[in-house]
Design a protein around this motif. Structure first.
Motif, PDB file in Angstrom:
ATOM      1  N   SER A 157       0.822  -1.215   0.000  1.00 45.94           N
ATOM      2  CA  SER A 157       0.000   0.000   0.000  1.00 45.94           C
ATOM      3  C   SER A 157       0.857   1.267   0.000  1.00 45.94           C
ATOM      4  N   LYS A 158       2.057   1.213   0.557  1.00 51.13           N
ATOM      5  CA  LYS A 158       2.915   2.389   0.617  1.00 51.13           C
ATOM      6  C   LYS A 158       3.737   2.602  -0.651  1.00 51.13           C
ATOM      7  N   CYS A 159       4.061   1.537  -1.369  1.00 52.27           N
ATOM      8  CA  CYS A 159       5.059   1.642  -2.437  1.00 52.27           C
ATOM      9  C   CYS A 159       4.536   1.421  -3.852  1.00 52.27           C
ATOM     10  N   ILE A 160       3.407   0.796  -4.002  1.00 50.04           N
ATOM     11  CA  ILE A 160       2.946   0.435  -5.344  1.00 50.04           C
ATOM     12  C   ILE A 160       1.623   1.129  -5.628  1.00 50.04           C
ATOM     13  N   THR A 161       1.555   1.806  -6.769  1.00 49.48           N
ATOM     14  CA  THR A 161       0.335   2.507  -7.147  1.00 49.48           C
ATOM     15  C   THR A 161      -0.756   1.502  -7.509  1.00 49.48           C
ATOM     16  N   GLN A 162      -1.987   1.950  -7.433  1.00 46.86           N
ATOM     17  CA  GLN A 162      -3.128   1.064  -7.690  1.00 46.86           C
ATOM     18  C   GLN A 162      -3.398   0.852  -9.176  1.00 46.86           C
ATOM     19  N   GLN A 163      -2.798   1.644 -10.056  1.00 46.94           N
ATOM     20  CA  GLN A 163      -3.117   1.542 -11.469  1.00 46.94           C
ATOM     21  C   GLN A 163      -2.253   0.541 -12.243  1.00 46.94           C
ATOM     22  N   TYR A 164      -1.142   0.108 -11.737  1.00 44.23           N
ATOM     23  CA  TYR A 164      -0.259  -0.850 -12.412  1.00 44.23           C
ATOM     24  C   TYR A 164      -0.008  -0.489 -13.881  1.00 44.23           C
ATOM     25  N   PRO A 165       0.700   0.611 -14.134  1.00 43.73           N
ATOM     26  CA  PRO A 165       0.926   1.040 -15.514  1.00 43.73           C
ATOM     27  C   PRO A 165       1.816   0.075 -16.311  1.00 43.73           C
ATOM     28  N   GLU A 166       2.606  -0.739 -15.645  1.00 43.09           N
ATOM     29  CA  GLU A 166       3.462  -1.710 -16.325  1.00 43.09           C
ATOM     30  C   GLU A 166       3.531  -2.986 -15.506  1.00 43.09           C
ATOM     31  N   GLY A 167       3.916  -4.063 -16.150  1.00 37.20           N
ATOM     32  CA  GLY A 167       3.929  -5.365 -15.486  1.00 37.20           C
ATOM     33  C   GLY A 167       5.012  -5.522 -14.435  1.00 37.20           C
ATOM     34  N   ALA A 168       6.153  -4.913 -14.651  1.00 36.87           N
ATOM     35  CA  ALA A 168       7.282  -5.055 -13.727  1.00 36.87           C
ATOM     36  C   ALA A 168       7.355  -3.844 -12.801  1.00 36.87           C
ATOM     37  N   LEU A 169       8.027  -4.044 -11.670  1.00 38.36           N
ATOM     38  CA  LEU A 169       8.247  -2.925 -10.749  1.00 38.36           C
ATOM     39  C   LEU A 169       9.226  -1.940 -11.370  1.00 38.36           C
ATOM     40  N   ASN A 170       8.961  -0.658 -11.203  1.00 39.14           N
ATOM     41  CA  ASN A 170       9.944   0.308 -11.668  1.00 39.14           C
ATOM     42  C   ASN A 170      10.987   0.523 -10.564  1.00 39.14           C
TER      43      ASN A 170
END
Length: 83
Positions: free
Chosen positions: A45-58
């Motif tokens: 919840s702190k580090c990853i946005t809810q929209q998931y613009p790409e498959g891998a972590l940036n």
């Protein structure tokens, strides 16, 4: 010697298993699973946005997760020392 007392324990009842060791292992597994789930919920919840613009972590998400996990374990260790 088996962790759960399933083999090589001459003090265990014939053909039986050590119930206390199994209960302790189950309690420890529950505790570790709970801690892991809390860690995942908190850091996700702190580090990853809810929209998931790409498959891998940036890179930013990866760094945030690394720091979050490190801080979580540091605090968990300090709380355990005080208790």
């Amino acid at each position: 010697m088996s962790f759960l007392g399933l083999g090589g324990n001459p003090n265990a009842a014939a053909g039986g298993v050590n119930k206390l060791k199994i209960d302790a292992a189950e309690a420890e597994l529950d505790m570790v699973s709970d801690m892991f789930n809390r860690l995942v919920d908190s850091c996700h919840s702190k580090c990853i946005t809810q929209q998931y613009p790409e498959g891998a972590l940036n890179k930013g998400e990866s760094l945030c997760l690394d720091r979050c996990v490190a801080k979580y374990f540091e605090v968990n260790t300090k709380v355990g020392e005080v208790s």
